[in-house]
Structure formats: structure tokens, C-alpha cells
Design an enzyme around this catalytic site. Structure first.
Site, PDB file in Angstrom:
ATOM      1  N   PHE A  51      30.508  64.416  29.611  1.00 14.57           N
ATOM      2  CA  PHE A  51      31.920  64.274  29.986  1.00 14.57           C
ATOM      3  C   PHE A  51      32.395  62.872  29.626  1.00 14.57           C
ATOM      4  O   PHE A  51      31.620  62.054  29.099  1.00 14.57           O
ATOM      5  CB  PHE A  51      32.108  64.563  31.482  1.00 14.57           C
ATOM      6  CG  PHE A  51      31.548  63.493  32.401  1.00 14.57           C
ATOM      7  CD1 PHE A  51      30.188  63.404  32.652  1.00 14.57           C
ATOM      8  CD2 PHE A  51      32.394  62.567  33.011  1.00 14.57           C
ATOM      9  CE1 PHE A  51      29.686  62.421  33.492  1.00 14.57           C
ATOM     10  CE2 PHE A  51      31.895  61.581  33.866  1.00 14.57           C
ATOM     11  CZ  PHE A  51      30.533  61.498  34.097  1.00 14.57           C
ATOM     12  N   HIS A  67      23.141  55.032  33.171  1.00 19.70           N
ATOM     13  CA  HIS A  67      23.572  54.141  34.245  1.00 19.70           C
ATOM     14  C   HIS A  67      23.459  54.847  35.600  1.00 19.70           C
ATOM     15  O   HIS A  67      22.996  54.285  36.576  1.00 19.70           O
ATOM     16  CB  HIS A  67      25.019  53.715  33.967  1.00 19.70           C
ATOM     17  CG  HIS A  67      25.973  54.849  33.684  1.00 19.70           C
ATOM     18  ND1 HIS A  67      25.653  55.871  32.816  1.00 19.70           N
ATOM     19  CD2 HIS A  67      27.193  55.156  34.177  1.00 19.70           C
ATOM     20  CE1 HIS A  67      26.664  56.738  32.790  1.00 19.70           C
ATOM     21  NE2 HIS A  67      27.601  56.329  33.603  1.00 19.70           N
ATOM     22  N   ASP A  73      30.901  54.842  41.597  1.00 19.75           N
ATOM     23  CA  ASP A  73      32.013  54.327  40.807  1.00 19.75           C
ATOM     24  C   ASP A  73      31.431  53.835  39.500  1.00 19.75           C
ATOM     25  O   ASP A  73      30.450  53.082  39.488  1.00 19.75           O
ATOM     26  CB  ASP A  73      32.767  53.202  41.534  1.00 19.75           C
ATOM     27  CG  ASP A  73      34.168  53.065  40.952  1.00 19.75           C
ATOM     28  OD1 ASP A  73      34.968  54.019  41.110  1.00 19.75           O
ATOM     29  OD2 ASP A  73      34.467  52.048  40.313  1.00 19.75           O
ATOM     30  N   SER A  74      32.007  54.284  38.412  1.00 19.42           N
ATOM     31  CA  SER A  74      31.367  54.047  37.124  1.00 19.42           C
ATOM     32  C   SER A  74      32.405  53.890  36.032  1.00 19.42           C
ATOM     33  O   SER A  74      33.589  54.152  36.240  1.00 19.42           O
ATOM     34  CB  SER A  74      30.405  55.201  36.807  1.00 19.42           C
ATOM     35  OG  SER A  74      31.002  56.451  37.087  1.00 19.42           O
ATOM     36  N   TYR A 102      33.502  59.499  28.296  1.00 16.25           N
ATOM     37  CA  TYR A 102      33.361  58.814  27.013  1.00 16.25           C
ATOM     38  C   TYR A 102      32.048  59.136  26.306  1.00 16.25           C
ATOM     39  O   TYR A 102      31.717  58.498  25.301  1.00 16.25           O
ATOM     40  CB  TYR A 102      33.474  57.297  27.226  1.00 16.25           C
ATOM     41  CG  TYR A 102      34.795  56.876  27.844  1.00 16.25           C
ATOM     42  CD1 TYR A 102      35.931  56.717  27.052  1.00 16.25           C
ATOM     43  CD2 TYR A 102      34.916  56.668  29.214  1.00 16.25           C
ATOM     44  CE1 TYR A 102      37.149  56.351  27.613  1.00 16.25           C
ATOM     45  CE2 TYR A 102      36.130  56.295  29.789  1.00 16.25           C
ATOM     46  CZ  TYR A 102      37.235  56.143  28.983  1.00 16.25           C
ATOM     47  OH  TYR A 102      38.440  55.782  29.536  1.00 16.25           O
ATOM     48  N   ASP A 103      31.296  60.101  26.802  1.00 19.26           N
ATOM     49  CA  ASP A 103      30.003  60.440  26.190  1.00 19.26           C
ATOM     50  C   ASP A 103      30.077  60.658  24.670  1.00 19.26           C
ATOM     51  O   ASP A 103      29.166  60.237  23.956  1.00 19.26           O
ATOM     52  CB  ASP A 103      29.392  61.686  26.858  1.00 19.26           C
ATOM     53  CG  ASP A 103      28.757  61.370  28.199  1.00 19.26           C
ATOM     54  OD1 ASP A 103      28.533  60.179  28.493  1.00 19.26           O
ATOM     55  OD2 ASP A 103      28.482  62.320  28.959  1.00 19.26           O
TER      56      ASP A 103
HETATM   57  P1  ITT Z   1      35.711  60.014  41.633  1.00 21.95           P
HETATM   58  O1  ITT Z   1      36.440  58.704  41.858  1.00 21.95           O
HETATM   59  O2  ITT Z   1      36.273  61.155  42.410  1.00 21.95           O
HETATM   60  O3  ITT Z   1      34.233  59.862  41.810  1.00 21.95           O
HETATM   61  P2  ITT Z   1      36.402  59.564  38.831  1.00 21.95           P
HETATM   62  O4  ITT Z   1      36.088  60.316  37.582  1.00 21.95           O
HETATM   63  O5  ITT Z   1      37.830  59.136  39.030  1.00 21.95           O
HETATM   64  O6  ITT Z   1      35.902  60.447  40.079  1.00 21.95           O
HETATM   65  P3  ITT Z   1      35.587  56.794  38.577  1.00 21.95           P
HETATM   66  O7  ITT Z   1      36.816  56.199  39.162  1.00 21.95           O
HETATM   67  O8  ITT Z   1      34.258  56.214  38.943  1.00 21.95           O
HETATM   68  O9  ITT Z   1      35.449  58.329  38.938  1.00 21.95           O
HETATM   69  O10 ITT Z   1      35.749  56.770  36.995  1.00 21.95           O
HETATM   70  C1  ITT Z   1      34.667  57.053  36.208  1.00 21.95           C
HETATM   71  C2  ITT Z   1      35.112  57.266  34.764  1.00 21.95           C
HETATM   72  O11 ITT Z   1      34.222  56.553  33.899  1.00 21.95           O
HETATM   73  C3  ITT Z   1      34.975  58.733  34.396  1.00 21.95           C
HETATM   74  O12 ITT Z   1      36.177  59.439  34.628  1.00 21.95           O
HETATM   75  C4  ITT Z   1      34.618  58.645  32.916  1.00 21.95           C
HETATM   76  O13 ITT Z   1      35.792  58.478  32.166  1.00 21.95           O
HETATM   77  C5  ITT Z   1      33.802  57.363  32.836  1.00 21.95           C
HETATM   78  N1  ITT Z   1      32.362  57.659  33.023  1.00 21.95           N
HETATM   79  C6  ITT Z   1      31.587  57.373  34.104  1.00 21.95           C
HETATM   80  N2  ITT Z   1      30.335  57.825  33.929  1.00 21.95           N
HETATM   81  C7  ITT Z   1      30.324  58.410  32.726  1.00 21.95           C
HETATM   82  C8  ITT Z   1      29.334  59.087  31.987  1.00 21.95           C
HETATM   83  O14 ITT Z   1      28.114  59.298  32.469  1.00 21.95           O
HETATM   84  N3  ITT Z   1      29.670  59.561  30.780  1.00 21.95           N
HETATM   85  C9  ITT Z   1      30.899  59.388  30.282  1.00 21.95           C
HETATM   86  N4  ITT Z   1      31.908  58.788  30.910  1.00 21.95           N
HETATM   87  C10 ITT Z   1      31.619  58.297  32.134  1.00 21.95           C
END
Ligand code: ITT
Length: 195
Positions: free
Chosen positions: A151, A179, A67-68, A153-154
């Protein structure tokens, strides 16, 4: 060794696969029949736990969730846990970035642009959370998108020590300081000591 990443975000899976090389067989939920896990938590740890524990009840595989999200200080930590739905419930990268740029355009020009990506990974098996780790990368946010790698916000994030966005930098550079890689390194250490 095989691990199931509890994600439908193929970009996450791809980065994790690249970082792990051939030490693990990595798969994700795409193409599998698991029902969606609702992310009702208010922290990365809560949501990462929900995803890993729920999926691990439905398989015997070792499950790892990610979760990120992005925290912008001038926006009081937004988009944070709402990163994937910032531009609306069926938000996508395009809409999410548009929303962030709109919010940034309303800030005073001299306000600090500091931001960070955070990632929490939870390891679970058979409905039990076994461990959790987090990683972050500090940087700053810019007003207009640059670059087309990566992908999310990169295109709007420049990590400290660099002048290019994550979307302009080579994927290997992103993976060396992200991260996600900082959380994953700890996951790998844990797995090598435990499994
Ligand atoms: P899952 O829950 O199925 O894993 P998700 O994309 O919905 O997929 P999150 O709820 O963790 O996952 O949301 C993460 C969002 O944060 C992701 O959609 C991006 O918008 C942003 N994000 C996370 N890591 C990133 C990265 O390495 N680079 C750019 N944006 C990132």
C-alpha cells in the site's frame, strides 16, 4: 492476548496481524464507533502518542498505535508526517503517489534518491503511554510506480539490498525488513517482559 491497533488503515492491521501470527488477537478501529483522533503533532512520536493515548481512554484493552511515513532526503524529509495527506486533505494512495512523482520529476536527475520509511509505535492503556518504539528501513525512491502489493508508497520505494520495490517484493520479504516489523519486534519483546 488481545490488542487493539489504533488505526483505520486496514493495510497496517493486516501486516501487523501477519507478523504476529496467532500469538495475539489483533483488531483495529474499523467498524468501531471511536471518534477520529486529530493528528496535530509534528513528529511521528507525537502523532503515535495522540492516537494511542486518546483511544486507550475509551477502552480497557491494550492499545498500540502506528504512526509512519516516508522521508525523501532530496525533498528535505517530505512527505514525512504528512505522508497520508500529501496529495490533499482527503488524500489517498493514488493521489499521494502522484504528488510524490510530480515532486520527483522536478529534481535534477543526478540528485541522490535516498529515502527511508519510519514507524513509531506507542503502547498505551487507560490513557497512559506505557512505552514507545521506532523502526526504519533505508532505501531509494524511483520515478515511476512498480508493482501492486502492499500500500501507500510501496510502488516507489526500493529497500537497500534489493532491486525490486516493496510493491514488487513478496509481502513476507517486506515484513521481514520493514520499518513496521522493526518497531513491532520491540513491541513484542516489551509485551513478553511486561504483560
Ligand atoms: P491511521 O492514522 O489510522 O493509523 P494513516 O494511514 O492515516 O492511518 P499515518 O498517519 O501513520 O496513518 O500515515 C501513514 C502513511 O505513510 C500511509 O498512509 C502511507 O502513505 C505511508 N506509509 C506508512 N507505512 C507504509 C508502508 O509500509 N508502505 C507504504 N507506505 C507507507
Amino acid at each position: 492476548k488481545s490488542i487493539l491497533i489504533a488505526t483505520r488503515n486496514a493495510h497496517k492491521t493486516e501486516e501487523i496481524r501477519e507478523m504476529l501470527g496467532d500469538q495475539f488477537q489483533v483488531s483495529d478501529l474499523n467498524g468501531l464507533e471511536f471518534p477520529p483522533v486529530e493528528e496535530t503533532g509534528t513528529t511521528f512520536l507525537e502523532n503515535a502518542t495522540l492516537k494511542a493515548v486518546e483511544i486507550s481512554k475509551q477502552t480497557d484493552e491494550l492499545v498500540i498505535s502506528d504512526d509512519s511515513g516516508l522521508e525523501v532526503d532530496a525533498l528535505d524529509g517530505e512527505p514525512g508526517v504528512y505522508s497520508s495527506r500529501y496529495g490533499g486533505e482527503d488524500g489517498n494512495d493514488q493521489l499521494n503517489n502522484a504528488k510524490l512523482m510530480e515532486k520527483l520529476s522536478l529534481l535534477r536527475p543526478d540528485v541522490k534518491r535516498s529515502a527511508r520509511f519510519r514507524c513509531v509505535m506507542v503502547i498505551a492503556r487507560n490513557g497512559q503511554r506505557l512505552a514507545h518504539f521506532s523502526g526504519s528501513v533505508e532505501g531509494r525512491i524511483i520515478d515511476e510506480k512498480r508493482g501492486d502489493h502492499g500500500f501507500g508508497y510501496d510502488p516507489l520505494f526500493i529497500p537497500d539490498g534489493h532491486e525490486k520495490t516493496f510493491a514488487e517484493l513478496d509481502g513476507q520479504i517486506k515484513n521481514s525488513l520493514s520499518h513496521r516489523s522493526r518497531a513491532l519486534t520491540q513491541v513484542v519483546d516489551w509485551l513478553s517482559q511486561t504483560a
